[in-house]
Design a protein around this motif. Structure first.
Motif, PDB file in Angstrom:
ATOM      1  N   UNK A  62       0.794   4.130  -2.923  1.00 41.54           N
ATOM      2  CA  UNK A  62       0.539   5.544  -2.660  1.00 41.54           C
ATOM      3  C   UNK A  62       1.691   6.393  -3.171  1.00 41.54           C
ATOM      4  N   UNK A  63       2.915   5.938  -2.882  1.00 46.83           N
ATOM      5  CA  UNK A  63       4.089   6.703  -3.298  1.00 46.83           C
ATOM      6  C   UNK A  63       4.125   6.859  -4.816  1.00 46.83           C
ATOM      7  N   UNK A  64       3.849   5.774  -5.537  1.00 50.86           N
ATOM      8  CA  UNK A  64       3.950   5.904  -6.988  1.00 50.86           C
ATOM      9  C   UNK A  64       2.792   6.736  -7.530  1.00 50.86           C
ATOM     10  N   UNK A  65       1.613   6.679  -6.873  1.00 55.26           N
ATOM     11  CA  UNK A  65       0.522   7.551  -7.325  1.00 55.26           C
ATOM     12  C   UNK A  65       0.880   9.016  -7.117  1.00 55.26           C
ATOM     13  N   UNK A  66       1.453   9.318  -5.930  1.00 59.01           N
ATOM     14  CA  UNK A  66       1.799  10.712  -5.653  1.00 59.01           C
ATOM     15  C   UNK A  66       2.918  11.172  -6.587  1.00 59.01           C
ATOM     16  N   UNK A 116       2.015   0.649 -11.056  1.00 59.56           N
ATOM     17  CA  UNK A 116       2.340  -0.248  -9.944  1.00 59.56           C
ATOM     18  C   UNK A 116       1.750  -1.629 -10.178  1.00 59.56           C
ATOM     19  N   UNK A 117       0.472  -1.648 -10.567  1.00 62.03           N
ATOM     20  CA  UNK A 117      -0.187  -2.950 -10.702  1.00 62.03           C
ATOM     21  C   UNK A 117       0.370  -3.721 -11.880  1.00 62.03           C
ATOM     22  N   UNK A 118       0.673  -3.007 -12.977  1.00 64.96           N
ATOM     23  CA  UNK A 118       1.282  -3.657 -14.131  1.00 64.96           C
ATOM     24  C   UNK A 118       2.621  -4.255 -13.726  1.00 64.96           C
ATOM     25  N   UNK A 130       0.806  -1.225   0.000  1.00 64.16           N
ATOM     26  CA  UNK A 130       0.000   0.000   0.000  1.00 64.16           C
ATOM     27  C   UNK A 130       0.841   1.277   0.000  1.00 64.16           C
ATOM     28  N   UNK A 131       1.865   1.389   0.881  1.00 61.26           N
ATOM     29  CA  UNK A 131       2.707   2.599   0.796  1.00 61.26           C
ATOM     30  C   UNK A 131       3.374   2.761  -0.564  1.00 61.26           C
ATOM     31  N   UNK A 132       3.805   1.654  -1.160  1.00 64.49           N
ATOM     32  CA  UNK A 132       4.445   1.751  -2.476  1.00 64.49           C
ATOM     33  C   UNK A 132       3.453   2.266  -3.508  1.00 64.49           C
TER      34      UNK A 132
END
Lengths: 364, 291
Positions: B66-70, B204-206, B62-64
């Motif tokens: 969030x980090x990549x979204x931000x 991230x999901x890819x 989850x933090x990863x």
């Protein structure tokens, strides 16, 4: 008095004899360079790439600049031309004994590409703007994936062993021929129709422009020269594969067109030359050779910290330059302007109808 | 039957990733009529953010995410402010070419920092269940559910909040909406941030589904998502989701029943026919033209 003389020189003498003299001089040079090895092989190769890129850029400008559509299919037409010509020279025509058959193969490549342009131009009757851009993109992907699935063409592995038949004089001939044809096309009756379609398609149809015929012809001319350029390219590179002609190749051509400026033949030539030469100059060995005149005190640290890393960074610097150019000069180097040599005399005297200065309609 | 269900599950996974990217294309197009060709590369940067968060910072899923979204959202806003905003009055084509240039810049900049493909370490414990011949993996379920959740979140923002109302107003009319007190620049930046954030989540999901990432991975995925957005009717948010599900399903089904090299050919031919039959996309509305 003096401006008048200058003006009349520009209008009459300037273009009556200067252009043919330049063209003949260029032809002579193109024979002399390989014959007497005036430049080394590498520079000759770059000159051929410059020529091929000029053909590609001028022909794409016909559709994207003069007609105002946004076509992404140019690399697809290029690959059709390249594969057609390569198959002819490898498996059909006896070019080994008769090298004069090579232009026939190039011509065939162009004609094949022109034929397939019907697929795009017929759909463009109904579909315009961004949706036509998608059609051309899909066309590019379909061409690539069809070639990948035909084993006779080498599939995804590509087609090696093409003979190196493209020479500097031939490249020069095709460059002059394509510029001449497209320039005459643009300033012909059909060319007026092309410009009218860019300004307003529906209005031009009402003013009796046969838009369907104009579109078919414009796409065909554009694709023909893309095919010619592909054929020449295949016979320089001596190896083609579907990956050579993918979306990245189209992007390169687009960049050259918009770098030079839309609806300008002179701009396209400038854009192609600048883009190709600049990318080559940014290779570490070339940059080092150019800056070698600097004293060692300056040259050594610059070389160590900057030039040696250019191999990776030149592809970062290039798009950055493009973005900066677009920010400060959104029309490109000479968007909608033209060298007066390219403009027929009567048009020049009547003003330049190909370039309405402040009346640019966006391709909607 | 089980084979079919399995393929539908795979199709859902691929489609939801396409949909998250297509949403960014369609939102930006809807609001400023720009085809943001750098969007596929924002998706790639999202993947690399996830790689850095996982490999260097040792973060969990989850933090990863969030980090990549931000990170991607910041990149999206930066691109908009530096490259697109000065060109809002310029010819449309210059903005498109700028977008292409920004995309190539991001690709090669990343390439110069990361010359070799990277492998994202597994962030989630992947549990698989077999249910009547169909294999579910927890990763697949998380990707599908999370994407659908994000899509509903976006739909809520666009159709139920004041910010969303401002976005729709700007895409409707750019002359009078600012006079009503709508901060146009701010809303456009929010749009870019939302679109880029979704692309970061998709990255991230890819990256978790196909762990080997490289700087050029965004080109093909981005173009395909763009095509999906057009098929659905560009500018239309629900259309982009529908287009992505059509594209993803066609791609997976072609691979499932034909040689995999036919994938692009069949997928693009179908899309071509779809656009020819419905030139304005599935949910798009034809615009009338005045002379």
């Amino acid at each position: 008095m003096i401006p008048m003389i200058q003006n009349s020189w520009k209008k009459t003498a300037g273009q009556r004899w200067l252009m043919p003299v330049l063209v003949v001089a260029g032809l002579g040079t193109s024979f002399a360079v390989p014959e007497y090895a005036l430049f080394n092989k590498y520079i000759q190769l770059v000159m051929m790439y410059v020529g091929i890129n000029i053909i590609l850029t001028v022909s794409l400008n016909l559709v994207n600049g003069y007609m105002g559509e946004f076509s992404l299919a140019h690399a697809g037409f290029m690959s059709i031309g390249a594969y057609t010509a390569a198959l002819l020279t490898m498996r059909v025509l006896p070019v080994m004994d008769h090298p004069w058959l090579f232009p026939l193969a190039v011509m065939a490549g162009g004609l094949a590409a022109g034929f397939f342009s019907l697929l795009v131009s017929v759909t463009s009757f109904r579909i315009r703007g961004d949706y036509l851009a998608i059609i051309t993109l899909a066309f590019l992907m379909i061409v690539k994936s069809v070639i990948e699935n035909i084993d006779y063409l080498g599939g995804p592995r590509g087609l090696p062993g093409i003979r190196k038949l493209t020479t500097l004089p031939w490249t020069y001939f095709w460059v002059v021929f394509s510029v001449w044809v497209i320039r005459n096309f643009v300033y012909s009756k059909y060319g007026r129709g092309v410009l009218a379609i860019r300004e307003d398609e529906i209005a031009s149809e009402l003013m009796t422009v046969n838009t369907q015929r104009v579109k078919i012809l414009t796409f065909a001319v554009s694709a023909f020269f893309a095919g010619v350029a592909g054929a020449l390219f295949a016979h320089v590179l001596q190896f083609i594969s579907p990956r050579v002609f993918d979306i990245i190749k189209t992007t390169d051509i687009l960049i050259m067109v918009y770098l030079g400026g839309i609806a300008s033949i002179g701009g396209s030539i400038l854009g192609a030359v600048l883009f190709t030469v600049l990318l080559e100059l940014l290779r570490p060995s070339n940059t080092a050779a150019i800056l070698a005149f600097l004293p060692d005190v300056i040259f050594n640290p610059v070389n160590q910290h900057f030039i040696q890393h250019l191999g990776v960074w030149r592809m970062v610097i290039m798009p950055l330059l493009l973005v900066l150019l677009m920010l400060f000069r959104p029309h490109g180097i000479m968007g909608l302007k033209e060298f007066s040599w390219f403009i027929p005399r009567l048009d020049l005297e009547a003003g330049h109808p190909a370039a309405p200065e402040d009346n640019i309609h966006e391709p909607a | 039957m089980a084979y079919w269900l399995q393929q539908i599950l795979n199709a859902l996974q691929l489609s939801s990733i396409y949909a998250l990217i297509a949403l960014g294309y369609t939102m930006v197009y809807g609001i400023i009529n720009l085809i943001n060709f750098a969007h596929g590369d924002v998706f790639m940067v999202g993947s690399f953010c996830c790689f850095m968060a996982a490999a260097f910072l040792g973060l969990s899923f989850l933090p990863a995410l969030l980090l990549s979204m931000i990170g991607s959202a910041f990149l999206g806003v930066a691109i908009e402010r530096l490259a697109y905003k000065p060109l809002r009055q310029a010819p449309r084509v210059s903005a498109i070419i700028t977008a292409l240039g920004v995309g190539i810049f991001i690709e090669n900049f990343t390439l110069s920092l990361a010359p070799y493909p990277k492998v994202i370490p597994p962030l989630l414990k992947n549990i698989t269940w077999a249910l009547g011949g169909v294999t579910f993996s927890s990763l697949q379920l998380i990707i599908i559910l999370l994407s659908i959740g994000l899509m509903f979140f976006l739909d809520y923002i666009v159709y139920r909040t004041p910010v969303g109302m401002a976005m729709r107003a700007i895409s409707w009319d750019k002359t009078y909406v600012p006079l009503m007190g709508v901060p146009v620049d701010f809303i456009i930046s929010i749009t870019f941030a939302l679109g880029a954030g979704l692309a970061g989540a998709a990255g991230t999901m890819y990256g978790l589904a196909y762990p080997v990432i490289d700087p050029y991975m965004g080109i093909m995925v981005g173009w395909k998502a763009f095509i999906a957005a057009v098929v659905g009717g560009i500018g239309n948010i629900r259309g982009a989701v529908i287009g992505s599900f059509i594209l993803g399903t066609v791609e997976i089904m072609v691979v499932a029943f034909f040689p995999s090299t036919y994938r692009d050919f069949v997928a693009f031919t179908l899309l071509l026919l779809l656009i020819i039959i419905r030139p304005y996309g599935i949910l798009g509305k034809p615009r009338t033209q005045k002379v």
